[in-house]
Enzyme design. Structure first.
Site, PDB file in Angstrom:
ATOM      1  N   GLY A   1      -3.213 -32.007 -19.437  1.00 23.00           N
ATOM      2  CA  GLY A   1      -3.773 -31.452 -20.826  1.00 23.00           C
ATOM      3  C   GLY A   1      -2.816 -30.030 -21.245  1.00 23.00           C
ATOM      4  O   GLY A   1      -1.774 -30.035 -21.407  1.00 23.00           O
ATOM      5  N   HIS A   2      -3.635 -29.469 -22.256  1.00 24.31           N
ATOM      6  CA  HIS A   2      -2.995 -28.327 -22.866  1.00 24.31           C
ATOM      7  C   HIS A   2      -2.118 -27.377 -22.122  1.00 24.31           C
ATOM      8  O   HIS A   2      -1.110 -27.160 -22.245  1.00 24.31           O
ATOM      9  CB  HIS A   2      -4.251 -27.676 -23.781  1.00 24.31           C
ATOM     10  N   PHE A   3      -2.807 -26.811 -21.089  1.00 22.42           N
ATOM     11  CA  PHE A   3      -2.059 -25.925 -20.306  1.00 22.42           C
ATOM     12  C   PHE A   3      -1.387 -26.574 -19.187  1.00 22.42           C
ATOM     13  O   PHE A   3      -1.509 -26.674 -17.961  1.00 22.42           O
ATOM     14  CB  PHE A   3      -2.974 -24.925 -19.680  1.00 22.42           C
TER      15      PHE A   3
END
Length: 284
Positions: A263-265
């Site tokens: 995901g994002h991180f």
């Protein structure tokens, strides 16, 4: 094991906390974090690169261990954040460096590149956007605030500052959430709970429109200077979509784009893979 030092630099009265590792004479690498994190997000990446690079990772103004002055003393805009980090790089002797940008670190780092193209040796963008097609529908509540900066629209954004929202940012799109350490989002939520931190972040939500307005300038820099460019992207990012990563190749045909099943991180689950991609990319 790499030795990481934890320091503060006085930047015209503004204390900037930073992590530093690697030999002073090695190629320089500046790491710029995003919302709502701090340089802590690079805790796994730094030791994997410190044998090859002189690394500095600051906490942006208002984030982490850096100063968070009152809003009547410091206007929380991305222009002002970039100004402080620009002076910070001079303070720590980063006169020529590669930059790793993530989330809020991208409009900060891209501003530095536009101002000082001669200083930038390469760019690594990890879910750091510069194209309209990279913005997901997750930005719609923030876009509403850009269009009408009313008290009601500002208040609606507070949901994005709640602890469960931070956890969601870390775990959304991660096939096995058990791989995501609670240390990252736990620390972020601690910083977000400080008095006044919520208003700082709401100010930055509102000012993010200035970054979108600068996308054409960023893209012109990419086309004109064609810096060596590596995009390492969590492909399930709910905010910055894969087309935003692919778009870099439109302006920098030789850009390398890598997607990871996360995901994002992305560093929370793929620090080793991203470090390997950087080690392969930067010597070229």
């Amino acid at each position: 094991m790499a030795v990481v030092n934890y320091r503060k630099a006085d930047v015209n009265g503004f204390n900037i906390f930073y992590r530093e590792a690697g030999a002073q004479g090695a190629p320089k690498l500046l790491l710029l974090h995003g919302f709502p994190s701090s340089s802590h997000m690079f805790r796994d990446l730094i030791p994997l690169l410190a044998d090859r690079f002189h690394i500095i990772a600051p906490d942006l103004p208002g984030f982490g261990q850096s100063d968070m002055p009152a809003r009547d003393k410091f206007a929380y805009t991305f222009d002002n954040i970039a100004d402080v980090i620009d002076r910070f790089t001079d303070k720590v002797g980063f006169d020529c460096y590669a930059v790793y940008v993530f989330d809020y670190g991208a409009p900060t780092g891209f501003r530095l590149a536009v101002r000082h193209s001669e200083k930038i040796t390469a760019i690594i963008s990890q879910n750091g956007n510069a194209y309209e097609e990279g913005l997901s529908d997750g930005w719609n509540p923030i876009r509403a605030y850009w269009l009408e900066p009313s008290a009601a629209n500002r208040e609606a954004l507070r949901a994005m500052l709640k602890p469960e929202a931070t956890i969601w940012q870390y775990t959304h799109g991660v096939p096995d959430a058990g791989r995501v350490s609670p240390d990252g989002y736990g620390l972020d939520n601690f910083y977000l709970a400080r008095p006044g931190a919520d208003e700082v972040q709401l100010d930055l939500f509102g000012d993010y429109k200035s970054n979108v307005a600068l996308y054409p300038a960023f893209q012109d820099y990419f086309r004109t200077h064609k810096p060596p460019f590596l995009a390492v992207w969590g492909k399930h990012d709910p905010f910055f979509l894969p087309p935003g990563a692919e778009a870099f190749k439109r302006d920098i045909p030789d850009a390398v784009v890598r997607f990871f099943d996360t995901g994002h991180f992305a560093l929370e689950t793929h620090a080793a893979e991203i470090a390997a991609a950087i080690r392969d990319f930067l010597p070229r």
